[in-house]
Design an enzyme around this catalytic site. Structure first.
Site, PDB file in Angstrom:
ATOM      1  N   GLY A 163       0.890  -1.027  -0.170  1.00 48.72           N
ATOM      2  CA  GLY A 163       0.060   0.138  -0.175  1.00 48.72           C
ATOM      3  C   GLY A 163       0.879   1.188   0.199  1.00 48.72           C
ATOM      4  N   THR A 164       2.229   1.162  -0.551  1.00 49.71           N
ATOM      5  CA  THR A 164       2.815   2.437  -0.285  1.00 49.71           C
ATOM      6  C   THR A 164       3.288   2.984  -1.679  1.00 49.71           C
ATOM      7  OG1 THR A 164       5.049   1.108  -0.575  1.00 49.71           O
ATOM      8  CG2 THR A 164       4.367   1.231   1.465  1.00 49.71           C
TER       9      THR A 164
ATOM     10  N   THR B 227       6.726  -2.735  -9.680  1.00 52.87           N
ATOM     11  CA  THR B 227       6.947  -1.442  -9.930  1.00 52.87           C
ATOM     12  C   THR B 227       8.520  -1.211 -10.321  1.00 52.87           C
ATOM     13  OG1 THR B 227       7.468  -0.981  -7.589  1.00 52.87           O
ATOM     14  CG2 THR B 227       5.215  -0.660  -8.226  1.00 52.87           C
TER      15      THR B 227
ATOM     16  N   SER C  83      13.671  -0.072  -6.441  1.00 56.74           N
ATOM     17  CA  SER C  83      15.284   0.221  -6.221  1.00 56.74           C
ATOM     18  C   SER C  83      15.417   0.417  -4.776  1.00 56.74           C
ATOM     19  CB  SER C  83      15.731   1.414  -6.703  1.00 56.74           C
ATOM     20  OG  SER C  83      17.043   1.852  -6.460  1.00 56.74           O
TER      21      SER C  83
ATOM     22  N   GLU D  95       3.063  -3.072 -12.997  1.00 60.35           N
ATOM     23  CA  GLU D  95       2.393  -2.383 -12.365  1.00 60.35           C
ATOM     24  C   GLU D  95       1.004  -2.897 -11.957  1.00 60.35           C
ATOM     25  OE1 GLU D  95       2.635   2.017 -12.421  1.00 60.35           O
ATOM     26  OE2 GLU D  95       4.988   1.918 -13.066  1.00 60.35           O
ATOM     27  N   GLY D  96       0.678  -4.119 -11.566  1.00 59.83           N
ATOM     28  CA  GLY D  96      -0.630  -4.768 -11.507  1.00 59.83           C
ATOM     29  C   GLY D  96      -1.488  -4.825 -12.437  1.00 59.83           C
ATOM     30  N   THR D  97      -0.912  -4.447 -13.757  1.00 59.10           N
ATOM     31  CA  THR D  97      -1.912  -4.498 -14.846  1.00 59.10           C
ATOM     32  C   THR D  97      -2.191  -5.830 -15.580  1.00 59.10           C
ATOM     33  OG1 THR D  97      -0.207  -3.756 -16.329  1.00 59.10           O
ATOM     34  CG2 THR D  97      -1.712  -1.920 -15.407  1.00 59.10           C
TER      35      THR D  97
ATOM     36  N   TYR E  14      16.522  13.088  -6.267  1.00 59.53           N
ATOM     37  CA  TYR E  14      15.286  12.918  -5.513  1.00 59.53           C
ATOM     38  C   TYR E  14      14.743  14.523  -4.887  1.00 59.53           C
ATOM     39  CZ  TYR E  14      12.125   9.754  -2.859  1.00 59.53           C
ATOM     40  OH  TYR E  14      11.214   9.159  -2.117  1.00 59.53           O
TER      41      TYR E  14
END
Lengths: 633, 633
Positions: A213-214, A291, A294, A343-345, A553
């Site tokens: 859930g992140t 995803t 890294s 990615e969950g697709t 970042y």
């Protein structure tokens, strides 16, 4: 470091594992292997909460330990206490229970915020705000006979309706709940997932895999236009290490395991994966694979694509997996790379064979102060060129250096503050560093003790050539320790009209300085033009080095008091920042992924032909869009 | 090591390159970039033979320097001279012009061959055996106006009708010619390829990309059932280094360049890719990308997937490329991995940005003798575990050790033979090594001199723990030098009824010994049962080490005198060997690829879902099967 088996049952267990591993290598094995695992799964399964066994972190009911509208554990947060001091509550972290004396002043000064101006969250989730679930009765009936635990509870559903993008948390704090899953299921093993996917295809139910859930790409957001029953496939209870193979240094693990449990369990046998994303307390192995995650120490252990040896994914077309665990192959395009980044697709990742390494003998932190950011970047580039980067090396800009200072816990010892003062005097007065320009790199070395000390010398010698001064282990260690608490800070900010986000990119070396300067400036300019009252925090760090470039970042936060639609302003600024990144040669994402948040740039990122290829794979694997999170395409 | 620009035109050229590189990083650049390159291409193009510029190896008419029915250069081969001694002709190699005294005896003894039993090749290509070309007039008309050079010459077509599988060379030696391309085209640049592909799609012409012609997977074989005009797209003249980016350590190169030219040209600027496949004299960058090539020094430089930063591929759907040259990204599944391994089925790779490294300061060879293969493998496994492998480390079995001895050139110095004799005495009598069990590892170290010497010590210390004795630099150097001449040996064998092939796999560490033993035994058993008169040569070496396993390379050769259909026997034995490899946990291929030779195992290798994904990509990218070599699927 090797594990010592003692006792008959241990030996038997190890022997069974060895057999499973070897049959796993040999042709014609899969039936046998799956049968063993399924049998074990059914034996343990049904309603027992397996997570509590063997020190697993995440319970089925996440609300037992985690916040519903903010980051991390419920028992942990930054607050301003009665005395107006910043404090970090709870007991889980090194910083827990400590006062952070400088934080309030930094916060008020940086954002123009005030203790008087509060913007509190809705105190509890109003279940009435949650739509009643859309049920698919036929699906539910068949699901019941599988024994897989499930729930229609409003709270369970809301917990799995979001990741941690700003707009998602902001909405929850306002008590707003959009489209949420209609049901949550908790498979206990690969075979459970196979059944769930079969039933979903049969009854046209939408499945959204849920790991930790992140997600910070709106990846978990339920498409509002989805009218079918949405089932959140929560993998958190599918979390066992199935076997450790000491001969090949691999471990075969169920994909729902979270990073902290994986490392802790492997450590017990003297091993680690070394994969340490900042989200590792909560993010899952399946999520990393989906995803392209890294980790902080990728310089030693590699990113997820370097760590994965074998993947099993359950799709509407069946189970996808290679037949072999060979180290590197030429057997057409590498299908692991169709899975990584999907990615969950396309399906649910259920089991992964990962590389493991012996736990390193020795670890040493470090830090270097540079007179300015340019020198720091040049040093990191040289370290990358000489291919002698430590396990981790990160360079923060001047704003983050000051931010880091503001997070220093109260020092109980006068001696330590005296030392700090001495250091500051040395750096600023004696060496002539300007406190408004200097920046700090934090380092982590790992390995054999002698090698580490050699390596350390090499890196500090390079740093010296770029005006860098070694600034001690403490500063380095603190920098890394802060990694896990930073995410809690946003929730504090949001109590006082301050919203913010992190975002990242990867970029060739010769574009690093321009990207850092231009993107930070663009953020400030966009905020001003959109009526943000107080100059935003706009800061960056170089967080990974590669042969041909770096990961950068960014943090961006501002005081939204006076704005009628702060989230809309935020979104516009974020989009402008991404356009600026792309125009300066940066990528769409280094590791956060695309989700729905960055879909609009996918076509230009991979070209029309690339989009067509991705779409053709989706159309084949999942023609009914069962895996309907609508990420990527 | 950095290049020094001197002079106005050099500076201008470098400045233009720099501009191209920077615009390459920034959004909205591609039009500009392509225009510059196309303009340059047209200026140089038409009928001038660009290969002769700047020391490029491969002419348009390959027959000028290369054999039509065997490996490599026409001027180079193994022969038995008038005195019955083995000799290596020509002037190109270190071994050239030398006598190899022990080879004849080894050859006759190993294969039961004899100088009396000759099986010579057809002396010249009989153009009459070549089918007249199937022409597509409409395509040809439009092609002529592009200015791209082309040919219908029978010899040109035969040269591009094959790779170097045994059955391909055997057929050529018998003067047999099957389906060949109807035409050869030589694009000079990316834009030429775009035009060729557009025309092929328009006129339904079959395109088969041709790089170095070194395929050993039947990848270049023309499908006999193909009735359309087949055009061989020979990329060898599309071979320029377009720019070198010293800031990011990358080079942007046209995909037709062959390995030896790429390294030689980069060396002039003090750089290298370090990618050194055994075929590097002739194989091309585009071919490496299409087949997932691996190089000898991958421990330092990586395999092709580690070297590639950016790829451009021309497909029937258009040009496929990412927008960014960032070092590592999470932007959905990595489309480079749809290209790598596609083996010419999706399009033509035209340009590649690769990593480059400064040429290493120091190189040192080495060798270690082990009492037996098991100890050698255990040593390599430990070296891999400690992650201290040299640039290259290879372990050959006892048969290859003897084979290597048979290839020793005549030693002009009595002192050297005396030394050799001493070494042999020391190893066998003094240390008690059994000459029928001992095996040799060859090593190559590269890097800074001090680091190399440290590294060397570490590796030899590990070797000693496994009974290994350092056996000097000469043996190591000779082992690597032989790499490039071994391929010529097969042609010698084929003059005397001996046929053979190499094949390879990757396999987890705990399966290495079993695979080596079982596959070698299977080969011997299959040969016996199929009537091969004399026991075959069946030998292997561990040729690459990885964290989780190794690459194992087999040689297999036998005397086919007395067999009515030797190629059929060979194919059956090869298939059995591959089945044995798969049953023992080995992969379908480490780096040779699948082509048509190993298609039958693709489904089990990648699973049904994997096959479906690959097919769906093919159906989208190339619905008319323009790229009709029928590899992989």
């Amino acid at each position: 470091m090797a594990s010592n088996s003692s006792g008959g049952s241990d030996r038997q267990r190890v022997a069974q594992q060895r057999l499973r591993i070897i049959t796993g290598h040999l042709q014609g094995r899969e039936n046998g292997d799956s049968t063993i695992i399924a049998a074990e799964c059914k034996a343990e399964g049904s309603q027992t909460d397996v997570s509590r066994e063997e020190g697993k972190t995440v319970p089925r009911r996440r609300q037992e330990i985690m916040k519903w509208n903010g980051w991390g554990y419920s028992d942990t947060k930054f607050i301003f206490n009665n005395k107006g001091q910043a404090e970090f509550t709870g007991k889980r972290y090194r910083l827990s229970g400590m006062i952070i004396p400088a934080l309030k002043e930094w916060f008020e000064g940086t954002f123009g915020a005030s203790m008087q101006h509060k913007s509190p969250a809705a105190p509890v989730l109003n279940s009435g705000a949650v739509q009643p679930p859309t049920l698919n009765e036929a699906f539910l009936e068949e699901l019941k006979s599988t024994g897989v635990p499930f729930s229609h509870d409003a709270e369970d559903r809301v917990y799995r309706a979001h990741g941690h993008c700003l707009h998602e948390i902001f909405a929850l704090r306002e008590g707003k709940v959009g489209r949420v899953p209609d049901m949550v299921v908790w498979p206990n093993c690969h075979e459970d997932v196979v059944k769930i996917v079969e039933l979903a295809c049969k009854h046209d139910v939408c499945l959204i895999p849920y790991g930790g859930g992140t997600s910070v790409s709106s990846g978990l957001e339920c498409p509002p236009e989805e009218t079918r029953c949405i089932v959140s496939v929560d993998t958190s209870q599918m979390n066992r290490i199935l076997w450790i193979d000491e001969k090949n240094l691999t471990a075969h693990v169920e994909a729902g395991i979270v990073g902290q449990d994986l490392e802790r369990l492997l450590n017990e046998s003297g091993y680690c994966t070394g994969h340490e994303p900042d989200s590792m307390e909560f993010s899952s192995l399946g999520g990393w694979v989906a995803t392209r995650a890294s980790g902080m120490k990728k310089n030693i252990y590699g990113n997820i694509e370097d760590l994965v040896v074998h993947v099993k994914m359950v799709t509407p077309q069946g189970v996808m997996e290679k037949s072999c665990r060979g180290p590197r192959m030429s057997t057409g395009p590498d299908i692991h790379h169709f899975i990584m980044g999907s990615e969950g697709t396309l399906g649910v990742v259920t089991e992964v064979t990962m590389k493991i390494r012996p736990v390193p003998e020795y670890q040493k932190y470090g830090s270097v102060v540079f007179p300015n950011f340019e020198q720091g970047v040049a040093c990191l580039r040289e370290v990358a060129k000489q291919r002698c980067a430590p396990a981790s090396i990160r360079l923060m800009d001047n704003e983050q250096f000051k931010f880091g200072h503001a997070l220093k816990p109260q020092v109980s010892s006068m001696f330590t503050s005296f030392l700090d003062g001495l250091k500051k005097f040395y750096i600023t007065k004696f060496k002539g560093f300007d406190t408004d320009r200097l920046c700090v790199a934090t380092l982590l070395f790992e390995g054999g003790r002698e090698k580490v000390l050699q390596h350390e010398k090499q890196v500090y010698d390079i740093a010296a050539k770029f005006g860098g001064l070694a600034a001690g282990e403490d500063n380095g260690q603190r920098g890394y320790m802060l990694t896990f608490v930073i995410a809690y800070l946003r929730d504090l900010g949001m109590e006082y009209y301050v919203i913010g986000e992190s975002f990242e990119t990867s970029v060739p070396w010769d574009r690093v300085l321009d990207i850092c300067r231009n993107v930070k400036a663009r953020i400030i300019g966009e905020c001003k033009s959109k009526g943000v009252q107080f100059q935003p925090l706009s800061t960056c760090r170089v967080t990974q080095t590669y042969d041909t470039g770096a990961c950068v970042y960014f943090y961006f936060a501002f005081n939204y008091r006076g704005l009628s639609d702060p989230v809309h302003v935020y979104e516009q600024v974020e989009r402008a920042a991404r356009e600026e990144i792309l125009a300066n040669g940066g990528s769409l994402s280094h590791h956060h992924g695309v989700g729905k948040l960055r879909k609009e740039w996918m076509r230009e990122t991979v070209s029309n032909v690339g989009m067509g290829m991705l779409q053709s794979v989706k159309d084949y694997v999942d023609p009914k869009n069962i895996f309907g999170n609508r990420n990527l395409l």
